[in-house]
Design an enzyme around this catalytic site. Sequence first.
Site, PDB file in Angstrom:
ATOM      1  N   GLY A 216      -2.230  -5.003  -1.899  1.00  0.00           N
ATOM      2  CA  GLY A 216      -1.192  -4.079  -2.318  1.00  0.00           C
ATOM      3  C   GLY A 216      -1.331  -2.729  -1.651  1.00  0.00           C
ATOM      4  CB  SER A 217       0.247   0.482  -2.518  1.00  0.00           C
ATOM      5  OG  SER A 217      -0.269   0.786  -3.801  1.00  0.00           O
ATOM      6  N   GLY A 219      -2.676   3.450  -2.545  1.00  0.00           N
ATOM      7  CA  GLY A 219      -2.862   4.229  -3.757  1.00  0.00           C
ATOM      8  C   GLY A 219      -3.240   3.384  -4.954  1.00  0.00           C
ATOM      9  N   GLY A 220      -2.497   2.291  -5.170  1.00  0.00           N
ATOM     10  CA  GLY A 220      -2.793   1.413  -6.298  1.00  0.00           C
ATOM     11  C   GLY A 220      -4.135   0.733  -6.167  1.00  0.00           C
ATOM     12  CD  GLU A 240      -4.182  -7.631   3.289  1.00  0.00           C
ATOM     13  OE1 GLU A 240      -3.068  -7.356   3.781  1.00  0.00           O
ATOM     14  OE2 GLU A 240      -4.547  -8.788   3.019  1.00  0.00           O
ATOM     15  CB  CYS A 277      -0.641  -6.769   5.402  1.00  0.00           C
ATOM     16  SG  CYS A 277      -0.978  -8.519   5.655  1.00  0.00           S
TER      17      CYS A 277
END
Length: 519
Positions: A216-217, A219-220, A240, A277
């Site tokens: 995912g992101s 930040g998250g 990742e 990605c």
Amino acid sequence: MTHTAAPDRTDAAPADTTREELDAVAAAARRAFAVTVASTAAERATWIRAAADALDAARDELVPIADEETHLGTARLTGEVARTTAQLRLFADAILEGSYLEATIDHPDATTIPPRPNLRRMLRPLGPVAVFGASNFPFAFSVAGGDTASALAAGCPVIVKGHPAHPRLSARTAEIVAGALDAAGAPEGIFAHVTGHETGVALVQHAEIRAVGFTGSLGGGRALFDLAQRRPDPIPFYGELSAVNPVLITPAADAARADELAAGLAGSFTLGAGQFCTNPGVVLVPAGSGFGERVRAALDMAAAGPVPMLTDGIAAAFAAGVAGVAGRDDVEVVAGDPAAQQAGTGSPVVLRTTTAAVIADPGALFHECFGPSTLIIEYADVADALAAVRAVGGSLTATVHAEPGEELAPIVEVLSEIAGRVLFAGWPTGVAVSWAQQHGGPWPSTTTIHTSVGVSALRRFLRPVAYQDAPDAALPPELRDGNPLGIPRRVDGVLVAPSGTAGDAAGAAGDTGAAPAAG
């Protein structure tokens, strides 16, 4: 076996999992681990193949749900189901082959300093694993994706936190996987599906969870990574997160096949609305080559226009990201209009800058814009290009396009420092699932040195245990004299690959003659 809150209507997303429900699911996973840790590879392979067969059988039901929720198209999603089930079967084959266990035997030797006891070592599963589904691959990196497949193959129960971008698909996929595992004889609690943002946070912090897989992101992922590390008992977080995947085109390659390379880049960075990605977000080309204009012409020829993105939020973030980069004085817009992105969609954008600009402010210019954009960086010579590549930071991939006979060693050295996979032809979008694959690189592309794609992904959910001077009957079958399972083992420093099922009885008796191991 699985928790998915029952919706009121067939087209409704499941309700968020409560803390009480999460605790029950985690307790069931812990009970299941007592079974999976003692299970045989043959048993786990049967369970995993049953899940693959069930997903193949449900393809015509699942693909329309996935298309409605993600806009990725029937052809792409049908292929992704096939990739997902092939991946499950690959892990089933791999655990039967056995080399993933790194089984190692050192016989006693009184002549060493200090004297060596009878030591036998192998990998064993960690325990219940939390998996966070990804938005951009609703099958291959989601409920039954690579993290789930590798953890189950390793012998770890899995609790999947479904992604809000495809909630109904996640819930239905989980029901199918859970039913298949149950019918195949897997223990109750081996697999569960939970939902909700706060549930995801609590899942990472839950005392029963021994590792986390996340795609995912930045930040998250960083927030969850920090939670995993701040636990009273910190656990591995395999995330990742973010990558710009630089591409270096040498002057000779540009001179020989610029139009071909421009068309290839245009096809790669717009594939799936740029929501890969491995999207080639940074491309280094010779200054004054006009490569950007060639990419624009390739986009015009393909009539590349707005396409639906996975979610409105992702589309809005993409629009803001490209507008921010394009608004800089040291960046030029070559194709597309960063300021005219439409709600819910993404339109291709090509930007251009210089190596001096990116070296001066890499944090701003090497920011991943998740969508159909790429940044062309013009360089004076290859040494100048490599200085810019060093500023990129960690990436999943790095690519060089060169001509036969060019000196590549200095380029490969730099690309290998910043990426987990180095390509010498083609484009980075598309990740084969195999024994040799590496899908992971230095921070911020991942939080670990491990891969999340391919057989080596198993290693994330295993830990080594050594047994010293153990009676043969007390050892796992994988380490017993005679090699009853016939798996590859390292015996007294020599890798022994048994032929057929004869095992390495001679090696266990002290004969260290061996042939190279397969795989």
